[in-house]
Design an enzyme around this catalytic site. Sequence first.
Site, short mmCIF file in Angstrom:
data_model
loop_
_atom_site.label_atom_id
_atom_site.label_comp_id
_atom_site.label_asym_id
_atom_site.label_seq_id
_atom_site.Cartn_x
_atom_site.Cartn_y
_atom_site.Cartn_z
N ASP A 21 -10.30 5.06 -10.07
CA ASP A 21 -9.98 4.35 -11.32
C ASP A 21 -9.72 5.37 -12.42
O ASP A 21 -10.57 6.23 -12.70
CB ASP A 21 -11.17 3.45 -11.70
CG ASP A 21 -10.99 2.84 -13.09
OD1 ASP A 21 -12.03 2.49 -13.71
OD2 ASP A 21 -9.84 2.70 -13.55
N ASN A 23 -8.61 4.45 -15.68
CA ASN A 23 -8.67 3.94 -17.07
C ASN A 23 -9.96 3.18 -17.37
O ASN A 23 -10.02 2.41 -18.33
CB ASN A 23 -7.44 3.04 -17.34
CG ASN A 23 -7.44 1.82 -16.43
OD1 ASN A 23 -8.25 1.72 -15.49
ND2 ASN A 23 -6.54 0.89 -16.69
N ASP A 25 -11.47 0.61 -16.16
CA ASP A 25 -11.65 -0.86 -16.03
C ASP A 25 -12.39 -1.21 -14.73
O ASP A 25 -12.52 -2.37 -14.40
CB ASP A 25 -10.30 -1.57 -16.12
CG ASP A 25 -9.38 -1.24 -14.94
OD1 ASP A 25 -8.26 -1.79 -14.90
OD2 ASP A 25 -9.79 -0.46 -14.05
N ASP A 29 -6.52 2.52 -9.38
CA ASP A 29 -5.14 2.30 -9.84
C ASP A 29 -4.24 3.46 -9.41
O ASP A 29 -4.72 4.46 -8.86
CB ASP A 29 -5.12 2.14 -11.36
CG ASP A 29 -5.94 3.21 -12.06
OD1 ASP A 29 -6.86 2.87 -12.83
OD2 ASP A 29 -5.70 4.41 -11.78
N ASP A 98 2.94 -1.50 2.30
CA ASP A 98 2.43 -2.64 3.08
C ASP A 98 3.40 -3.81 2.89
O ASP A 98 3.69 -4.20 1.75
CB ASP A 98 1.03 -3.02 2.59
CG ASP A 98 0.15 -3.52 3.72
OD1 ASP A 98 -1.02 -3.10 3.81
OD2 ASP A 98 0.65 -4.32 4.53
N ASP A 199 2.03 -6.54 7.74
CA ASP A 199 0.82 -7.38 7.82
C ASP A 199 1.02 -8.55 8.79
O ASP A 199 1.98 -9.32 8.64
CB ASP A 199 0.56 -7.91 6.40
CG ASP A 199 -0.81 -8.53 6.27
OD1 ASP A 199 -1.80 -7.84 6.47
OD2 ASP A 199 -0.88 -9.74 5.99
N GLU A 256 1.01 -4.73 12.24
CA GLU A 256 -0.35 -5.17 12.49
C GLU A 256 -0.27 -6.41 13.36
O GLU A 256 0.36 -7.40 12.95
CB GLU A 256 -1.10 -5.47 11.19
CG GLU A 256 -2.57 -5.76 11.44
CD GLU A 256 -3.19 -6.70 10.43
OE1 GLU A 256 -2.47 -7.48 9.80
OE2 GLU A 256 -4.42 -6.65 10.27
N HIS A 329 -9.31 -1.31 6.10
CA HIS A 329 -9.91 -2.09 5.01
C HIS A 329 -10.47 -3.44 5.49
O HIS A 329 -11.09 -4.17 4.73
CB HIS A 329 -8.87 -2.31 3.91
CG HIS A 329 -7.72 -3.14 4.39
ND1 HIS A 329 -6.81 -2.70 5.34
CD2 HIS A 329 -7.36 -4.40 4.09
CE1 HIS A 329 -5.95 -3.64 5.59
NE2 HIS A 329 -6.25 -4.69 4.86
N ASP A 330 -10.20 -3.77 6.78
CA ASP A 330 -10.70 -5.03 7.34
C ASP A 330 -11.87 -4.81 8.29
O ASP A 330 -12.47 -5.80 8.74
CB ASP A 330 -9.60 -5.72 8.17
CG ASP A 330 -8.46 -6.23 7.32
OD1 ASP A 330 -7.34 -6.29 7.85
OD2 ASP A 330 -8.69 -6.55 6.14
#
Length: 559
Positions: A21, A23, A25, A29, A98, A199, A256, A329-330
């Site tokens: 990150d 910034n 938040d 990003d 992706d 995907d 995938e 990520h899964d």
Amino acid sequence: MKKHWWKESVIYQIYPRSFMDSNGDGIGDIPGIISKLDYLKDLGIDVIWLSPVYKSPNDDNGYDISDYRDIMDDFGTMADWELLLKEMHDRGLKLIMDLVVNHSSDEHEWFVESRKSKDNPYRDYYIWRPGKDGKEPNNWQSTFSGSAWQFDENTGEYYLHIFSKKQPDLNWENPKLRQEVHEMMKFWLDKGIDGFRMDVINFISKVDGLPDAPNPEGKKYVSGSRYFMNGPKIHDYLQEMHREALAQYDVMTVGEMPGANVEEAKLYTDDSRNELNMVFQFEHVDLDSGPGGKWDLKPLKLTDLKNNFTKWQKGLEDIGWNSLYLNNHDQPRMVSRFGDDKEYRVESAKMLGTFLHMLKGTPYIYQGEEIGMTNVRFDSIEDYKDIETLNMYNEKVNQNGENPAKVMESIYVKGRDNARTPFQWDDSEHGGFTTGTPWLQVNPNYTAINAEQAVEDESSIFHYYRKLIQLRKEHPVIVHGSYDILVPEDESIYVYTRTLESQKLLVLLNFTNEDQSFDIPADLQGKKNEILISNYEANTEYGSAISLKPYEAIVYLIQ
Ligand code: TEU
Ligand code: CA
């Protein structure tokens, strides 16, 4: 014939929400990614697969796209993205994006139009059906719990969503929709990207009639996957996509494909068929699931893993190409799932990296794998964010009254948030990921497990991964050698060879926390040998037997 650069590459997956990150938040990003490109260059990877950064309401963290041609506000602007691509190419890094086109977000303008009326020009961009006997059009369940159909008051029909209600499936039967996808792909390819990860791309062709699935146990909803995985027109659609969008670019594609087997993968990745270069198959990450699916925990048997990898190594040996991954990520963190994330975290992470990187195929590194990041155990379901997890918890605990502790345990082992806790950069607050409040809590072990410590420590997993990646560049036998397994029945060690002409790699992997030993076959004894890499300082003599310490990995080059 295009030079298959992706066969010699190592690919690194970035999940942008959790990478860096810039910034404050609390959300990763694109400028944050740019600030870490030198770290990735130092690791030695060649390609970055960037999970979706397109405009999205984030019902499924960007896998629900509302504008395929613009960047999500959380992640930055198109100018930020253009700079990212330039900064990557300046460093000799390639970028694959992706491609999520089995479904869009329900906030995409196509769907906003489609749901307005039955005769709207965009109606057939999606899959609408009238109800049957006052219920959904069929008995399919959504991957994210409940029915795969959502009733829409406006036109009194249901739309199909294999995933969340906010992820309506696109209708690939519609040539106009297919053309829209091809045009969008060329929009990104003309910007200079180097390929796509696609995907659930083997879901896009559904069986005509969308029939009910067999339901012997009389469940409310059942999986309809047999009617949308590897469907009747999938090869036509992929060959058309290649002709219309990919053929004129020197790019790579990886599809995938949950539910794809070796025979199907051979068809998808056979160069002469002009479909895809690689697939992500799921058989090895389903071996520790019981009949009830991923949340039905089952201990993993090493011989099951060995047999499965051997099937895929041999199956795609001459036609097609393997992708090599143990997490993304899964999936939960590989050191927690396949190794030991306590006493032997460093040794087992290095052993697993050796296992993957010495195989035939293209290795994928998921962010944090290279520093041995582990699964997480948050106290309460309130601390979890993933829609798959939250919907499952709600269905099992709140609707079906299952034991919350048992359900939490399955989340600890298999939940997708395990892989999505923010990257641990250093031992400062929130692991140096953000100066704000992270969108998902950082794993508390960031004080001991972080990139700054890893880069400084020559014996870290990070530097071991750098060496694995470097070996791939130095030894053609790693990319091109044929695979054979030794002692296939052994439940403790995994031993395989790679052979290219007179060169042979002997890869010894101890998958247990106890000492093991391996008897060197006669035809390999007494040969000139050199240790290319090992995760322990001292190894036993290369004699007639080799003893292996807990989670020890050794790679011998035998000539
Ligand atoms: O995943 C496809 C998929 O099948 C996964 O949902 C997987 O089966 C499940 O997560 C196992 O826990 C792709 C994306 O990688 C995933 O992040 C998205 O949620 C999904 O498609 C929908 O786009
Ligand atoms: Ca941010």
